[in-house]
Design a protein around this motif. Structure first.
Motif, short mmCIF file in Angstrom:
data_model
loop_
_atom_site.label_atom_id
_atom_site.label_comp_id
_atom_site.label_asym_id
_atom_site.label_seq_id
_atom_site.Cartn_x
_atom_site.Cartn_y
_atom_site.Cartn_z
N ARG A 1 -68.45 -78.33 28.84
CA ARG A 1 -66.81 -78.63 28.98
C ARG A 1 -66.67 -79.13 30.48
NH1 ARG A 1 -62.39 -74.10 27.34
NH2 ARG A 1 -60.60 -75.57 27.80
N ALA A 2 -67.37 -78.94 31.48
CA ALA A 2 -66.93 -79.55 32.92
C ALA A 2 -67.40 -80.78 32.84
CB ALA A 2 -68.04 -78.73 33.99
N TRP A 3 -68.71 -81.28 32.24
CA TRP A 3 -68.80 -82.74 32.24
C TRP A 3 -67.98 -83.57 31.31
CZ3 TRP A 3 -69.76 -86.15 28.10
CH2 TRP A 3 -70.32 -87.21 28.60
N ALA A 4 -67.58 -83.13 30.19
CA ALA A 4 -66.55 -83.82 29.40
C ALA A 4 -64.95 -83.85 30.34
CB ALA A 4 -66.27 -83.05 28.06
N ALA A 5 -64.64 -82.69 30.71
CA ALA A 5 -63.40 -82.58 31.50
C ALA A 5 -63.26 -83.57 32.75
CB ALA A 5 -63.06 -81.25 31.92
N TRP B 1 -61.58 -76.15 22.37
CA TRP B 1 -63.10 -76.16 22.78
C TRP B 1 -63.76 -75.26 21.99
CZ3 TRP B 1 -65.92 -79.69 24.73
CH2 TRP B 1 -65.04 -80.66 25.56
N ASP B 2 -63.17 -73.85 21.67
CA ASP B 2 -63.79 -72.83 20.98
C ASP B 2 -64.46 -73.24 19.64
OD1 ASP B 2 -63.72 -71.05 23.20
OD2 ASP B 2 -61.96 -69.88 22.42
N ASP B 3 -63.75 -73.76 18.97
CA ASP B 3 -64.12 -74.17 17.59
C ASP B 3 -65.16 -75.55 17.67
OD1 ASP B 3 -62.10 -72.63 16.28
OD2 ASP B 3 -60.70 -74.43 16.00
N TRP B 4 -65.07 -76.43 18.53
CA TRP B 4 -65.76 -77.36 18.86
C TRP B 4 -67.34 -76.60 19.00
CZ3 TRP B 4 -69.19 -79.39 22.63
CH2 TRP B 4 -69.55 -80.81 22.43
N PHE B 5 -67.42 -75.62 20.35
CA PHE B 5 -68.62 -75.12 20.49
C PHE B 5 -69.17 -74.31 19.32
CE2 PHE B 5 -67.29 -75.51 24.94
CZ PHE B 5 -68.31 -76.48 25.48
N ASP B 6 -68.52 -73.75 18.60
CA ASP B 6 -68.94 -72.88 17.43
C ASP B 6 -69.46 -73.79 16.53
OD1 ASP B 6 -67.71 -70.59 18.24
OD2 ASP B 6 -66.20 -70.41 17.02
N ALA B 7 -68.92 -75.08 16.36
CA ALA B 7 -69.78 -76.11 15.17
C ALA B 7 -71.19 -76.66 15.85
CB ALA B 7 -68.79 -77.32 14.97
N LEU B 8 -71.07 -76.99 17.44
CA LEU B 8 -72.29 -77.39 17.95
C LEU B 8 -73.22 -76.14 17.75
CD1 LEU B 8 -72.90 -79.44 20.15
CD2 LEU B 8 -72.79 -77.73 21.89
N LYS C 1 -79.99 -86.24 31.26
CA LYS C 1 -80.20 -84.47 31.35
C LYS C 1 -79.56 -84.04 29.97
CE LYS C 1 -76.07 -83.87 34.48
NZ LYS C 1 -75.83 -83.17 35.53
N ILE C 2 -80.04 -83.06 29.47
CA ILE C 2 -79.50 -82.44 28.48
C ILE C 2 -78.70 -81.01 28.89
CG2 ILE C 2 -80.13 -81.06 26.28
CD1 ILE C 2 -82.55 -82.82 26.13
N LEU C 3 -77.44 -80.81 28.27
CA LEU C 3 -76.84 -79.82 28.48
C LEU C 3 -76.47 -79.07 27.48
CD1 LEU C 3 -73.52 -81.83 30.12
CD2 LEU C 3 -75.62 -80.92 31.43
N THR C 4 -76.85 -77.61 27.58
CA THR C 4 -76.77 -76.68 26.60
C THR C 4 -75.66 -75.51 26.66
OG1 THR C 4 -78.52 -75.32 27.64
CG2 THR C 4 -79.25 -76.82 26.16
N SER C 5 -75.34 -75.53 27.82
CA SER C 5 -74.37 -74.18 28.16
C SER C 5 -73.04 -74.72 27.88
CB SER C 5 -74.57 -73.58 29.48
OG SER C 5 -73.55 -74.42 30.66
N ARG C 6 -72.08 -73.99 27.58
CA ARG C 6 -70.74 -74.32 27.05
C ARG C 6 -69.86 -74.74 28.63
NH1 ARG C 6 -68.01 -70.86 22.34
NH2 ARG C 6 -69.72 -70.86 20.87
N GLU C 7 -70.15 -73.95 29.61
CA GLU C 7 -69.56 -74.38 30.87
C GLU C 7 -70.19 -75.84 31.48
OE1 GLU C 7 -71.43 -71.40 30.44
OE2 GLU C 7 -69.68 -70.17 29.89
N ASP C 8 -71.14 -76.26 31.14
CA ASP C 8 -71.91 -77.37 31.66
C ASP C 8 -71.41 -78.49 30.72
OD1 ASP C 8 -73.13 -76.22 33.83
OD2 ASP C 8 -75.09 -76.41 32.77
#
Length: 99
Positions: A12-16, A65-72, A3-10
């Protein structure tokens, strides 16, 4: 199955859930540079006072996470993960173009 995750919440939750932490590395690209994204797993409390692991790993730097998501977002990428509950490498992922 993936599955493809696009939302920041999804993402981050998967990684956490797998003990994941965000990492970035700037690398030369012609006359400028580009940012490479990665996730590291299995190291507890990397950014805490009781640091149990390196802040750098193979050239990658631990980031917020904010810096990482900005780069993503800047790269136009999403994260494809396995949704197979039967096992395997739970931390297996890849970056894919956002469509």
């Amino acid at each position: 199955m993936a599955k493809i995750l696009t939302s920041r919440e999804d993402i981050r939750a998967w990684a956490a859930a797998r003990g994941g932490n965000p990492m970035l590395m700037d690398t030369p690209d012609g006359t400028g540079s580009r940012t490479l994204l990665n996730l590291t797993f299995g190291q507890h409390a990397l950014n805490s006072d009781g640091n149990e692991g390196p802040d750098r790993l193979n050239g990658y730097q631990l980031v917020s996470w904010d810096d990482w998501f900005d780069a993503l977002d800047h790269s136009g990428l999403s994260v494809r993960v396995s949704d197979d509950p039967s096992g395997g490498n739970e931390a297996e992922f890849e970056f894919v173009d956002r469509e």
